[in-house]
Write an enzyme that holds these catalytic residues in place. Structure first.
Site, PDB file in Angstrom:
ATOM      1  N   CYS A  34     -15.712   3.218 -27.286  1.00  0.00           N
ATOM      2  CA  CYS A  34     -16.478   3.641 -27.246  1.00  0.00           C
ATOM      3  C   CYS A  34     -17.126   4.190 -25.283  1.00  0.00           C
ATOM      4  O   CYS A  34     -18.271   3.278 -25.380  1.00  0.00           O
ATOM      5  CB  CYS A  34     -17.403   3.016 -27.990  1.00  0.00           C
ATOM      6  SG  CYS A  34     -16.754   2.994 -29.228  1.00  0.00           S
ATOM      7  N   GLU A  35     -16.929   4.924 -24.851  1.00  0.00           N
ATOM      8  CA  GLU A  35     -16.783   5.586 -23.407  1.00  0.00           C
ATOM      9  C   GLU A  35     -16.735   6.350 -23.005  1.00  0.00           C
ATOM     10  O   GLU A  35     -15.813   6.992 -23.614  1.00  0.00           O
ATOM     11  CB  GLU A  35     -16.207   3.926 -22.957  1.00  0.00           C
ATOM     12  CG  GLU A  35     -16.772   2.806 -22.451  1.00  0.00           C
ATOM     13  CD  GLU A  35     -18.015   2.161 -21.866  1.00  0.00           C
ATOM     14  OE1 GLU A  35     -18.307   3.124 -20.970  1.00  0.00           O
ATOM     15  OE2 GLU A  35     -18.298   0.861 -22.102  1.00  0.00           O
ATOM     16  N   ARG A  91      -6.938   3.219 -14.758  1.00  0.00           N
ATOM     17  CA  ARG A  91      -6.661   3.982 -13.614  1.00  0.00           C
ATOM     18  C   ARG A  91      -7.749   4.895 -13.381  1.00  0.00           C
ATOM     19  O   ARG A  91      -7.973   5.714 -13.085  1.00  0.00           O
ATOM     20  CB  ARG A  91      -5.573   4.256 -13.267  1.00  0.00           C
ATOM     21  CG  ARG A  91      -4.990   2.574 -12.920  1.00  0.00           C
ATOM     22  CD  ARG A  91      -3.800   2.573 -12.029  1.00  0.00           C
ATOM     23  NE  ARG A  91      -3.396   3.623 -10.517  1.00  0.00           N
ATOM     24  CZ  ARG A  91      -3.378   4.380 -10.110  1.00  0.00           C
ATOM     25  NH1 ARG A  91      -3.163   5.758 -11.443  1.00  0.00           N
ATOM     26  NH2 ARG A  91      -3.850   5.190  -9.144  1.00  0.00           N
ATOM     27  N   TYR A 105     -10.200   5.495 -10.963  1.00  0.00           N
ATOM     28  CA  TYR A 105     -10.070   6.088  -9.765  1.00  0.00           C
ATOM     29  C   TYR A 105      -9.919   7.608  -9.461  1.00  0.00           C
ATOM     30  O   TYR A 105      -9.495   8.162  -8.851  1.00  0.00           O
ATOM     31  CB  TYR A 105      -9.063   5.469  -8.782  1.00  0.00           C
ATOM     32  CG  TYR A 105      -9.096   4.122  -8.854  1.00  0.00           C
ATOM     33  CD1 TYR A 105      -9.273   3.355  -8.621  1.00  0.00           C
ATOM     34  CD2 TYR A 105      -8.030   3.692  -9.847  1.00  0.00           C
ATOM     35  CE1 TYR A 105      -9.425   1.917  -8.761  1.00  0.00           C
ATOM     36  CE2 TYR A 105      -7.830   2.387  -9.736  1.00  0.00           C
ATOM     37  CZ  TYR A 105      -8.687   1.384  -8.998  1.00  0.00           C
ATOM     38  OH  TYR A 105      -7.687   0.471  -8.947  1.00  0.00           O
ATOM     39  N   TYR A 109      -1.016  -1.806 -12.215  1.00  0.00           N
ATOM     40  CA  TYR A 109      -2.015  -1.886 -12.150  1.00  0.00           C
ATOM     41  C   TYR A 109      -2.538  -1.316 -14.011  1.00  0.00           C
ATOM     42  O   TYR A 109      -3.701  -0.614 -14.735  1.00  0.00           O
ATOM     43  CB  TYR A 109      -2.947  -1.373 -10.795  1.00  0.00           C
ATOM     44  CG  TYR A 109      -2.474  -1.818 -10.151  1.00  0.00           C
ATOM     45  CD1 TYR A 109      -2.970  -2.904  -9.317  1.00  0.00           C
ATOM     46  CD2 TYR A 109      -1.486  -0.951  -8.986  1.00  0.00           C
ATOM     47  CE1 TYR A 109      -2.643  -3.799  -7.915  1.00  0.00           C
ATOM     48  CE2 TYR A 109      -1.577  -1.307  -7.501  1.00  0.00           C
ATOM     49  CZ  TYR A 109      -1.846  -2.861  -7.668  1.00  0.00           C
ATOM     50  OH  TYR A 109      -1.716  -3.315  -6.137  1.00  0.00           O
ATOM     51  N   GLY A 158       0.564  -1.286  -0.057  1.00  0.00           N
ATOM     52  CA  GLY A 158      -0.143   0.177  -0.005  1.00  0.00           C
ATOM     53  C   GLY A 158       0.788   1.388  -0.173  1.00  0.00           C
ATOM     54  O   GLY A 158       0.211   2.255  -0.096  1.00  0.00           O
ATOM     55  N   ARG A 218       2.943  -1.641  -5.671  1.00  0.00           N
ATOM     56  CA  ARG A 218       3.123  -0.209  -7.119  1.00  0.00           C
ATOM     57  C   ARG A 218       4.432   0.259  -6.222  1.00  0.00           C
ATOM     58  O   ARG A 218       4.576   0.798  -7.855  1.00  0.00           O
ATOM     59  CB  ARG A 218       1.911   0.801  -6.270  1.00  0.00           C
ATOM     60  CG  ARG A 218       1.641   1.600  -7.027  1.00  0.00           C
ATOM     61  CD  ARG A 218       0.837   2.914  -6.015  1.00  0.00           C
ATOM     62  NE  ARG A 218      -0.679   2.550  -5.510  1.00  0.00           N
ATOM     63  CZ  ARG A 218      -1.126   2.278  -6.447  1.00  0.00           C
ATOM     64  NH1 ARG A 218      -1.324   2.930  -7.449  1.00  0.00           N
ATOM     65  NH2 ARG A 218      -2.717   2.016  -6.176  1.00  0.00           N
ATOM     66  N   GLU A 256       4.053  -6.027   1.804  1.00  0.00           N
ATOM     67  CA  GLU A 256       3.917  -6.814  -0.084  1.00  0.00           C
ATOM     68  C   GLU A 256       3.353  -5.395  -0.169  1.00  0.00           C
ATOM     69  O   GLU A 256       2.922  -5.175  -1.365  1.00  0.00           O
ATOM     70  CB  GLU A 256       2.202  -7.307   0.541  1.00  0.00           C
ATOM     71  CG  GLU A 256       2.742  -8.463   1.750  1.00  0.00           C
ATOM     72  CD  GLU A 256       1.115  -8.986   1.920  1.00  0.00           C
ATOM     73  OE1 GLU A 256       0.131  -7.935   1.578  1.00  0.00           O
ATOM     74  OE2 GLU A 256       1.243  -9.856   2.711  1.00  0.00           O
TER      75      GLU A 256
END
Ligand SMILES: *Cc1c(COP(=O)(O)O)cnc(C)c1O
Length: 430
Positions: free
Chosen positions: A355-356, A324, A328, A384, A246, A288, A285
């Site tokens: 197409c979004e 991402r 987010y 990610y 994290g 990122r 752990e």
């Protein structure tokens, strides 16, 4: 690597030059392998791991790279060669680790709230270091599977310390109302249920992702340490404290970021707690932090257009390559690969062909004027990015290239459309 390169490896040797990754020209890579293209610096990933190793060298520890951040085999191999272990969250990730080095199982922890019996069997047979158990139901099933496979399993309960970590709500995990872990107040009672096939050897915690401040990590560790002391009194030989991952990076180029200082603060929050406990190995752990800034996506400008008052730069990468921003509202720096040409004179949305409306990389972004055909780099895309990539709009996933000094090699070739169709062809009526 100099300080600049410890933040990001994508730099121009001087103002008149184009961007390179280590000693390899990005324009050259795009010509050779096409776009969109993921490019990673091996040296940068190794340097980030080394920051962790040296910051924690004063306590027994093991860095278990969080595979989900970037699970490409060559990346896992890079870390395993440097002595890292792994944190996996599925049987698929476990298989990836085993494909790279089956002995790495002994350095692998298995997290996740929905482990199936088949995934447990795989990890039990491989002989992993520890299961991070996230519910009583899982504890019961694991005990059953361990008895069946006749392999004793080391377990840690992933406790939920009820610590608030300031990050995006979708990547915060350490509060009581989140789906992760077991309420720390119930943990002792659950450890008592471990039974003979499970060895309660650790406690684990993971409070979320992209966390910038060391404070919540320290607070969570304190609560875990208190639990460890109680568990030891209850007769459990707790040997591992898993502090989760994290640790955040800075995605905004204009904000100062010192990776070494970031790890130093993180280590300073954890080490005293571990030292005071004594007799434990600290498991870490990071995902990122080790790989995000080592990677960029190279993308070509297809069109530049104006709708009303808005400028749009349409590029050949899309949300299926890097979700991402859509998921987010994440910020990624976008820079032209060619030599610098002075001021940002254009404000535009940088968007992909999907197409979004959510298919954007940046909104209202100041950019130097860019033209069709020009190459851009979307920075900090090593984590990610590919691991969350999809085939939406039937877009084959992009190739990945790993750079080491003057050398660049494809570590995953670009998918062909046939790769996408092959599983479906049999269903066609002939
Ligand atoms: C996602 C995850 C990590 C890695 O998180 P980063 O923010 O990438 O460091 C570590 N541990 C667990 C259990 C995770 O789910």
């Amino acid at each position: 690597m100099d300080d600049n390169q410890l933040t990001r490896p994508f730099v121009a040797p001087d103002k008149k030059s184009a961007l390179a990754c280590e000693d390899v020209s990005l324009e050259g890579l795009a010509r050779r392998y096409g776009t969109p293209l993921y490019v990673y610096s091996a040296g940068h990933m190794a340097a980030r791991l080394e920051l962790f190793e040296s910051a924690f060298s004063v306590v027994p520890h093991l860095v278990c790279y969080a595979v989900k951040a970037n699970s490409t085999l060559a990346i896992l191999e890079l870390f395993v060669r440097r002595g890292a272990g792994f944190d996996v969250v599925s049987g698929g990730e476990m298989e990836r680790v085993l494909a790279v080095d089956r002995w790495a199982a002994a350095r692998t922890v298995f997290s996740g709230i929905g482990k199936t019996a088949a995934e447990m069997d795989l990890a039990l047979r491989a002989g992993i270091l520890q299961f991070n158990v996230e519910s009583e139901g899982e504890l019961e099933l694991l005990a059953e599977r361990a008895a069946k496979v006749k392999k004793r399993a080391r377990i840690a309960l992933r406790v939920n310390p009820d610590v608030f970590a300031e990050t995006h709500p979708y990547i915060s995990t350490g509060m009581r109302e989140h789906k992760f872990g077991i309420d720390i107040r119930r943990a002792r009672a659950v450890y008592r249920k471990a039974g003979k096939w499970l060895e309660a050897s650790g406690v684990s915690v993971h409070i979320g992702s992209q966390i910038q401040s060391a404070e919540p990590f320290g607070a969570a560790a304190e609560r875990v340490a208190k639990l460890v002391a109680e568990l030891r009194r209850d007769g459990h030989a707790i040997r591992y404290v898993d502090a989760g991952g994290g640790l955040g990076i800075e995605y905004h180029a204009e904000k100062a970021f010192d990776a070494e200082a970031q790890v130093a603060r993180y280590a300073a929050a954890l080490i005293p707690v571990v030292r005071k406990l004594g007799g434990v190995t600290l498991l870490l752990e990071p995902g990122r932090f080790l790989v995000a800034q080592a990677g960029a996506i190279l993308t070509r400008v297809l069109y530049v257009k104006k709708n009303g008052t808005r400028n749009f730069v349409i590029v050949d990468a899309a949300m299926n390559d890097l979700i991402r921003p859509a998921l987010y509202q994440a910020h990624h720096e976008i820079v032209p690969v060619g030599p610098r040409r002075g001021k940002r004179t254009m404000v535009a949305d940088v968007v992909g062909p999907v197409c979004e409306t959510g298919d954007f990389f940046a909104r209202d972004r100041g950019l130097p004027p860019v033209k069709p055909g020009e190459l851009l780099a979307i920075l900090d895309a090593g984590a990610y990015g590919m691991s969350l990539a999809s085939n939406y709009n039937s877009r084959p996933r992009a190739a990945e290239v790993l750079v080491e000094g003057k050398r660049a090699r494809v570590i995953r070739p670009r998918e062909k459309l046939e790769d996408l169709l092959v599983l479906e062809r049999d269903a066609l009526r002939k």
